[in-house]
Write an enzyme that holds these catalytic residues in place. Sequence first.
Site, mmCIF file in Angstrom:
data_model
loop_
_atom_site.group_PDB
_atom_site.id
_atom_site.type_symbol
_atom_site.label_atom_id
_atom_site.label_comp_id
_atom_site.label_asym_id
_atom_site.label_seq_id
_atom_site.Cartn_x
_atom_site.Cartn_y
_atom_site.Cartn_z
ATOM 1 N N GLY A 12 0.795 -1.228 0.000
ATOM 2 C CA GLY A 12 0.000 0.000 0.000
ATOM 3 C C GLY A 12 0.818 1.264 0.000
ATOM 4 N N HIS A 13 1.813 1.342 0.880
ATOM 5 C CA HIS A 13 2.663 2.534 0.929
ATOM 6 C C HIS A 13 3.423 2.698 -0.384
ATOM 7 C CE1 HIS A 13 5.048 5.762 2.464
ATOM 8 N NE2 HIS A 13 6.154 5.056 2.518
ATOM 9 N N ASP A 35 10.113 -8.373 -1.620
ATOM 10 C CA ASP A 35 10.519 -9.716 -1.201
ATOM 11 C C ASP A 35 9.366 -10.718 -1.185
ATOM 12 O OD1 ASP A 35 13.083 -8.759 -0.923
ATOM 13 O OD2 ASP A 35 12.918 -8.417 1.241
ATOM 14 N N HIS A 135 6.054 26.295 11.077
ATOM 15 C CA HIS A 135 7.376 26.918 10.951
ATOM 16 C C HIS A 135 8.356 26.419 12.022
ATOM 17 C CE1 HIS A 135 7.007 29.567 14.510
ATOM 18 N NE2 HIS A 135 5.713 29.564 14.202
#
Length: 207
Positions: A12-13, A35, A135
């Site tokens: 998925g990622h 893999d 920031h």
Amino acid sequence: MKDKLIIIGASGHGKVIADIAIKMNKWQTIAFLDDDESIKASMGLEIIGKTADAFTYKDEADFFVAIGTNATREKVQEKLIAQGINVISLIHPDSVIGTDVEIGIGTAVMAGVVINSSSRIGKGCIINTCSSVDHDNIIEDYVHISPGVRTAGNVGIGKVTWLGISSVINNNINICSGCKVGAGAVVVKDITEPGTYVGVPVRRVDR
């Protein structure tokens, strides 16, 4: 920059990472290493081998490690770097990156992200969908900032920490390395010991 991009991890990622790479339109070909032998293709892109095959393509491809688990991503990426393999960062064209922002190699910045001025993002981080980093933040290496997370100004996040979906970090807060912050949690004071923290405001739950 090479003509070919190889993404390590086709689940998925990896699919989200491939989508960013496609939209960046900088590589002629994109392929996966994975893999899991049962996976033959992903996102219509070819799987050309296993993670151990990366060195075979060292001179012809840029690389990105698309493994969601922070510690595993760190292990794989650091091995690639040690072998002289070119690991790149990926920044979605629909993100907003402020002035004087630094983004380390192997970091993914996904769609809808805002990173405001003078923040520092380490290597191998995941800045996930529609999260915002305000920031002067310092996000150390191999951190995962999940979708919808909000960090206010002057926040520091230690190495390999994971911020759960929609968690909120108040301004001037520091979170040490090796923490997990649960979904929807609110952090209003510094976290100085590694552990798992949940709730509003957060409390430690893994004693």
